[in-house]
Structures are given as C-alpha cells and as structure tokens.
Write a protein that holds these residues in place. Structure first.
Motif, PDB file in Angstrom:
ATOM      1  N   ARG A 124       8.037   1.839   4.910  1.00 27.44           N
ATOM      2  CA  ARG A 124       7.487   0.808   5.791  1.00 27.44           C
ATOM      3  C   ARG A 124       6.120   1.187   6.342  1.00 27.44           C
ATOM      4  NH1 ARG A 124      10.759  -3.039   8.176  1.00 27.44           N
ATOM      5  NH2 ARG A 124      12.823  -3.235   7.244  1.00 27.44           N
ATOM      6  N   LYS A 125       5.928   2.473   6.607  1.00 30.09           N
ATOM      7  CA  LYS A 125       4.670   2.927   7.187  1.00 30.09           C
ATOM      8  C   LYS A 125       4.371   4.327   6.639  1.00 30.09           C
ATOM      9  CE  LYS A 125       2.350   3.882  11.593  1.00 30.09           C
ATOM     10  NZ  LYS A 125       1.141   3.090  11.270  1.00 30.09           N
ATOM     11  N   SER A 126       3.574   4.384   5.585  1.00 29.16           N
ATOM     12  CA  SER A 126       3.252   5.665   4.971  1.00 29.16           C
ATOM     13  C   SER A 126       2.558   6.573   5.984  1.00 29.16           C
ATOM     14  CB  SER A 126       2.342   5.459   3.758  1.00 29.16           C
ATOM     15  OG  SER A 126       3.024   4.739   2.761  1.00 29.16           O
ATOM     16  N   SER A 127       2.999   7.818   6.020  1.00 30.15           N
ATOM     17  CA  SER A 127       2.486   8.789   6.993  1.00 30.15           C
ATOM     18  C   SER A 127       2.115  10.076   6.277  1.00 30.15           C
ATOM     19  CB  SER A 127       3.532   9.058   8.087  1.00 30.15           C
ATOM     20  OG  SER A 127       3.932   7.850   8.707  1.00 30.15           O
ATOM     21  N   PRO A 128       0.908  10.153   5.725  1.00 31.61           N
ATOM     22  CA  PRO A 128       0.524  11.321   4.915  1.00 31.61           C
ATOM     23  C   PRO A 128       0.681  12.648   5.626  1.00 31.61           C
ATOM     24  CG  PRO A 128      -1.094   9.556   4.690  1.00 31.61           C
ATOM     25  CD  PRO A 128      -0.158   9.142   5.778  1.00 31.61           C
ATOM     26  N   PHE A 129       0.421  12.698   6.925  1.00 27.00           N
ATOM     27  CA  PHE A 129       0.406  13.989   7.622  1.00 27.00           C
ATOM     28  C   PHE A 129       1.790  14.428   8.080  1.00 27.00           C
ATOM     29  CE2 PHE A 129      -3.943  12.528   7.665  1.00 27.00           C
ATOM     30  CZ  PHE A 129      -4.620  13.686   7.270  1.00 27.00           C
ATOM     31  N   LEU A 130       2.831  13.687   7.641  1.00 30.12           N
ATOM     32  CA  LEU A 130       4.187  14.215   7.797  1.00 30.12           C
ATOM     33  C   LEU A 130       4.390  15.460   6.945  1.00 30.12           C
ATOM     34  CD1 LEU A 130       6.518  11.066   7.815  1.00 30.12           C
ATOM     35  CD2 LEU A 130       6.073  12.631   9.708  1.00 30.12           C
ATOM     36  N   LEU A 131       3.612  15.584   5.866  1.00 24.10           N
ATOM     37  CA  LEU A 131       3.788  16.715   4.951  1.00 24.10           C
ATOM     38  C   LEU A 131       3.555  18.058   5.645  1.00 24.10           C
ATOM     39  CD1 LEU A 131       2.107  15.127   1.809  1.00 24.10           C
ATOM     40  CD2 LEU A 131       4.529  15.731   2.029  1.00 24.10           C
ATOM     41  N   PRO A 132       2.386  18.307   6.254  1.00 23.91           N
ATOM     42  CA  PRO A 132       2.223  19.589   6.954  1.00 23.91           C
ATOM     43  C   PRO A 132       3.112  19.709   8.180  1.00 23.91           C
ATOM     44  CG  PRO A 132       0.282  18.180   7.271  1.00 23.91           C
ATOM     45  CD  PRO A 132       1.126  17.528   6.224  1.00 23.91           C
TER      46      PRO A 132
ATOM     47  N   ALA B 232      -6.188   4.146   1.895  1.00 24.56           N
ATOM     48  CA  ALA B 232      -7.350   3.413   2.392  1.00 24.56           C
ATOM     49  C   ALA B 232      -7.973   2.552   1.300  1.00 24.56           C
ATOM     50  CB  ALA B 232      -8.388   4.388   2.948  1.00 24.56           C
ATOM     51  N   GLN B 233      -7.955   3.077   0.056  1.00 25.12           N
ATOM     52  CA  GLN B 233      -8.508   2.309  -1.066  1.00 25.12           C
ATOM     53  C   GLN B 233      -7.615   1.136  -1.433  1.00 25.12           C
ATOM     54  OE1 GLN B 233      -9.323   4.891  -4.392  1.00 25.12           O
ATOM     55  NE2 GLN B 233     -10.291   6.438  -3.092  1.00 25.12           N
ATOM     56  N   GLY B 234      -6.299   1.290  -1.144  1.00 20.66           N
ATOM     57  CA  GLY B 234      -5.373   0.207  -1.451  1.00 20.66           C
ATOM     58  C   GLY B 234      -5.280  -0.082  -2.928  1.00 20.66           C
ATOM     59  N   VAL B 235      -5.330   0.968  -3.764  1.00 18.33           N
ATOM     60  CA  VAL B 235      -5.241   0.777  -5.214  1.00 18.33           C
ATOM     61  C   VAL B 235      -3.793   0.497  -5.560  1.00 18.33           C
ATOM     62  CG1 VAL B 235      -5.684   1.817  -7.461  1.00 18.33           C
ATOM     63  CG2 VAL B 235      -7.147   2.383  -5.523  1.00 18.33           C
ATOM     64  N   ALA B 236      -3.473  -0.751  -5.812  1.00 21.91           N
ATOM     65  CA  ALA B 236      -2.075  -1.126  -6.035  1.00 21.91           C
ATOM     66  C   ALA B 236      -1.606  -0.712  -7.416  1.00 21.91           C
ATOM     67  CB  ALA B 236      -1.906  -2.634  -5.869  1.00 21.91           C
ATOM     68  N   THR B 237      -0.328  -0.391  -7.512  1.00 16.17           N
ATOM     69  CA  THR B 237       0.277  -0.063  -8.795  1.00 16.17           C
ATOM     70  C   THR B 237       0.492  -1.341  -9.582  1.00 16.17           C
ATOM     71  OG1 THR B 237       1.422   1.788  -7.824  1.00 16.17           O
ATOM     72  CG2 THR B 237       2.266   0.995  -9.913  1.00 16.17           C
TER      73      THR B 237
ATOM     74  N   ARG C 293      -4.159   9.939   2.197  1.00 13.13           N
ATOM     75  CA  ARG C 293      -4.745   8.969   3.135  1.00 13.13           C
ATOM     76  C   ARG C 293      -5.873   8.182   2.468  1.00 13.13           C
ATOM     77  NH1 ARG C 293      -7.642  11.420   8.329  1.00 13.13           N
ATOM     78  NH2 ARG C 293      -9.002  12.162   6.640  1.00 13.13           N
ATOM     79  N   GLY C 294      -6.679   8.878   1.647  1.00 15.82           N
ATOM     80  CA  GLY C 294      -7.760   8.194   0.945  1.00 15.82           C
ATOM     81  C   GLY C 294      -7.252   7.148  -0.022  1.00 15.82           C
ATOM     82  N   GLN C 295      -6.165   7.470  -0.720  1.00 17.70           N
ATOM     83  CA  GLN C 295      -5.578   6.500  -1.652  1.00 17.70           C
ATOM     84  C   GLN C 295      -5.074   5.264  -0.918  1.00 17.70           C
ATOM     85  OE1 GLN C 295      -6.926   7.924  -4.591  1.00 17.70           O
ATOM     86  NE2 GLN C 295      -5.156   6.811  -5.357  1.00 17.70           N
TER      87      GLN C 295
ATOM     88  N   LYS D  53       0.818  -1.210   0.000  1.00 17.49           N
ATOM     89  CA  LYS D  53       0.000   0.000   0.000  1.00 17.49           C
ATOM     90  C   LYS D  53       0.852   1.261   0.000  1.00 17.49           C
ATOM     91  CE  LYS D  53      -4.252  -1.674   2.123  1.00 17.49           C
ATOM     92  NZ  LYS D  53      -5.233  -1.428   3.185  1.00 17.49           N
ATOM     93  N   ALA D  54       2.143   1.107   0.274  1.00 17.55           N
ATOM     94  CA  ALA D  54       3.005   2.283   0.281  1.00 17.55           C
ATOM     95  C   ALA D  54       3.278   2.795  -1.114  1.00 17.55           C
ATOM     96  CB  ALA D  54       4.325   1.962   0.976  1.00 17.55           C
ATOM     97  N   ASN D  55       2.967   1.989  -2.140  1.00 13.24           N
ATOM     98  CA  ASN D  55       3.228   2.384  -3.515  1.00 13.24           C
ATOM     99  C   ASN D  55       1.949   2.218  -4.313  1.00 13.24           C
ATOM    100  OD1 ASN D  55       6.286   2.581  -3.280  1.00 13.24           O
ATOM    101  ND2 ASN D  55       5.868   0.521  -2.542  1.00 13.24           N
ATOM    102  N   VAL D  56       1.109   3.235  -4.275  1.00 16.67           N
ATOM    103  CA  VAL D  56      -0.167   3.174  -4.938  1.00 16.67           C
ATOM    104  C   VAL D  56      -0.266   4.284  -5.939  1.00 16.67           C
ATOM    105  CG1 VAL D  56      -1.325   2.134  -2.962  1.00 16.67           C
ATOM    106  CG2 VAL D  56      -1.263   4.601  -3.184  1.00 16.67           C
TER     107      VAL D  56
END
Length: 406
Positions: A78-86, A198-203, A194-196, A6-9
């Motif tokens: 290892r653990k995607s953290s979207p809110f590291l950005l802000p 959650a959807q787990g849309v794999a590449t 985060r939404g992406q 899920k880290a690469n979607v």
C-alpha cells in the motif's frame, strides 16, 4: 482491466548491481539469524538448556519473522517504504548485542525477538527490490536474491566452529560490525529504490501486473494455501537438520559437535547451490515442474539418511540440500505469479509465514526429542518430503497465465 501501481515497478533490463547489493544485504541479514542456531551448542551447556528450550528459541526467532513478514508486506504494497531495509538491519544489531550479553534463557528469547523483527522488516521489501530489478528474468533475479539469504543461513556451522566454540556466547558481538555494514549496503539500495518510485516506471512487460483488490478467485486462494503448506513441510525438514542433526551426529555416530558442523555446513551450502540453479531451471522448464522435482526427487534420499553409515551421510546431505532448495526461490516467483500486484504480501507469506512456520517444527521436534529420542525425530522428518506429491494439485504455469490473460 490492468491495475498499475508505483509499488510494483521495474526496469526493462536486469539491474545487476542492485540485485547483487540486495543479495549481499540478504546474506548479512540472514547471517544475523544464523547466529542463533550457531550458538545453540554453547547455550545448551552454559545455561543447561533442554532440547525443548532450544526449540523455543528457534520458535521465537522464526515466528516473529514469519507472523510479521506478511504484515509488513501488506503495508509496503500500500505504501512502499524503501528505508525500511536499513531499519530492519538496525533491529538485528540490537538483537546481536542482547544475545551476546544475555545472562539467562529469557533474555536470549527477548534478543532473538529483535533479530526476528529485523528479518520481518527486511524480507518483503527485499523481495520487492529483486522484483523491480529483475527485468524479464524473474527466476534468475529471485535466485540471485535468495542465494544471498541461503548463504547467510549456511554459515551457522562455520560460526559455531570458528567463533562460538572458541569465544563463547560473547562472540555474537563480532556480528554487530556485519549489521553496521548491512545498514550501509541497504541504504544504497534504498536510495535506488526511492529513485525508481519517483520515476514511476510502471511494470508493463506483462498484462497481469496487478490484481484489483478483493478480486482473488477461489482457485487462487486454494493454490496459495497449498503452496504455503508445501513450504511449511519443507521448512520442518530443514528445521530438523539445522537445529538437531548436529546432536544426532554426536549421539549416533559418536563425533564431536565441532566435527558435526562440517556435515551441517555441507547441507546448507548444497542448499545455496540448489537455490541459485532452481530459478534459471524454472525459467526454462516451468515453476511447478521444479517445485515437484524439488520435493518428490528428494524423498528416496531423505528416507535413507537416518539409516546409512557415516561415510554415506555427506553425499546424501549434499543431494538432499541441493534438490530441496532448488524450489526455494521458485516458490516465491510462483506465488507472485498467482497474486501479481501484491509482491510484498505474497513474499511475506511464502518466505515469511510458510518458511518461518518451520519454527513450530523446532518446538515440536525439540519436545519429541525430549520425549522419545533424536533418532525418532530424524525418522519422522525423513517422511515429510513425501507430502510434495500434493504439488500435482497446483495449477500449471500455463493455467496461471490464462487466469490473467483477459
């Protein structure tokens, strides 16, 4: 065997609104970094700094970013953290306040450390968002993302001329508003991110979407090491121009620091254009070919620059900036092709470690300027792009595809 995480979607089509948003966040983040070299002429006079001390400020800023980017990238893989950005932008805001109010050299160093930390947090996840929103056009997507950062960096001479020369060091307080705006933009991106997840849309558009842990071949390791070295050399040249060429113009051509900002700005803006066009060119002509053109193509121009009349400086700076930066985004995509599935780590290595290690160049060049003179370091920098001939040793795009074909 294909490993999907899920880290690469990524969606099947480019998500332009997210690409433009993360590019805007990149612009604001790197504008915070651009404030530091922009305030150099002010600090040189107000704190009576030597060229070596100026080099140390650049060193702390960029080394914080460069050493920590791969660390944050490895963690995010290892653990995607979207809110590291802000969060990263928040650290830059703290740094801006400290820089504006710093009473002496060591407080300046502490302040730029926070700015570098903010950049280290932002860049790996920013590159991942660009990857996720790229669809099939990897080079173009990375160019859109990187052009934001290069535009932010290119504004340093504008900040010097319009903000710091008239307002002094406290002009940095104006940038706290930009940091707050950046936090809002990146919060929007983080919600999409985060939404992406959650959807787990794999590449699935490519069979080599990931590499099993511990299964990196020796040839790939050598190629990554060589690529880091090439970006390192390019960064040293950029450090020489962005940090010290304004002083060289003042000394050698007898022009004011304010006038010199025009020349640095042209070099930086040419880099923005080169960054943007480099990605689409790589999609068409191949990544290694663009990297080779970027380095070898600039050699005759860099060798000429220290020896020409003032009238020739602007066209040469423009061409050098454009050609050298045409591989800026391409090297990131090329590294991602070499290590698919480790997007955060390789982005940290190339954008962070290799590019940021140019900060070491600022220290070395600053000490050389104090030991010899500014003309010496300009001539020294002019030969660095010759190292680009080593690009021939990198595997071709087709060879990389064959590595993961099975």
């Amino acid at each position: 065997m294909q490993v999907v995480t899920k880290a690469n979607v990524a969606p099947k089509q480019m998500v332009y609104q997210i690409l433009f948003a993360i590019s805007a966040g990149h612009l604001l983040n790197d504008s915070m970094q651009a404030v530091v070299p922009a305030v150099f002429p002010i600090l040189e006079k107000s704190m009576n700094l030597s060229y070596a001390q100026i080099g140390w400020i650049a060193f702390v800023l960029n080394m914080t970013s460069s050493l920590l980017q791969p660390v944050f990238g490895y963690y995010a893989d290892r653990k995607s953290s979207p809110f590291l950005l802000p969060l990263g932008m928040f650290f830059s805001l703290i740094g801006m306040i400290g820089l504006a109010l710093a009473p002496h050299f060591y407080v300046v160093l502490a302040s730029v450390l926070f700015i570098g930390l903010g950049s280290a947090i932002f860049h790996p996840e920013g590159s991942r968002v660009a990857y996720m929103a790229s669809g099939p056009k990897r080079g173009l997507a990375q160019s859109i993302y990187q052009v934001g950062g290069n535009t932010g960096n290119s504004l340093a001479p504008v900040f010097t001329a319009l903000i710091f020369l008239p307002l002094g060091q406290r002009g940095a307080l104006w940038f706290t508003g930009l940091a707050a705006l950046g936090m809002m933009v990146l919060w929007y991106v983080s919600i999409w991110y985060r939404g992406q997840l959650a959807q787990g849309v794999a590449t699935k558009k490519r069979p080599q979407s990931a590499v099993p842990a511990g299964n990196i071949s020796r040839s790939v390791k050598v190629a990554i090491g060589l690529l880091i070295f090439l970006v390192f050399a390019r960064s040293w040249y950029g450090a020489g121009i962005s940090s010290f060429y304004q002083f060289y113009l003042r000394e050698h051509y007898d022009i004011t620091i304010k006038h010199a900002q025009t020349y640095i700005f042209i070099f930086m803006m040419a880099g923005v254009l080169g960054t943007f066009f480099g990605g689409p060119l790589a999609d068409r002509f191949g990544k290694r070919n663009v990297i080779l053109f970027s380095t070898i193509g600039s050699v005759p121009l860099t060798l000429l620059l220290p020896h020409v009349s003032l009238a020739m400086v602007i066209p040469l700076l423009f061409l050098i900036g454009f050609i050298l930066s045409s591989s800026f985004s391409v090297t990131v995509v090329y590294a991602q092709e070499l290590l698919p599935g480790r997007i955060g780590m390789v982005s940290g290595l190339i954008v962070g470690l290799a590019f940021g290690m140019g900060a070491l160049g600022s220290v070395v060049l600053g000490n050389l300027a104090d030991l010899f003179n500014l003309r010496f370091i300009m001539i020294f920098c002019s030969v660095l792009p010759v190292l680009g001939v080593l690009t021939w040793l990198l595997p071709s795009d087709e060879k990389i595809k064959q590595m993961y074909a099975s």
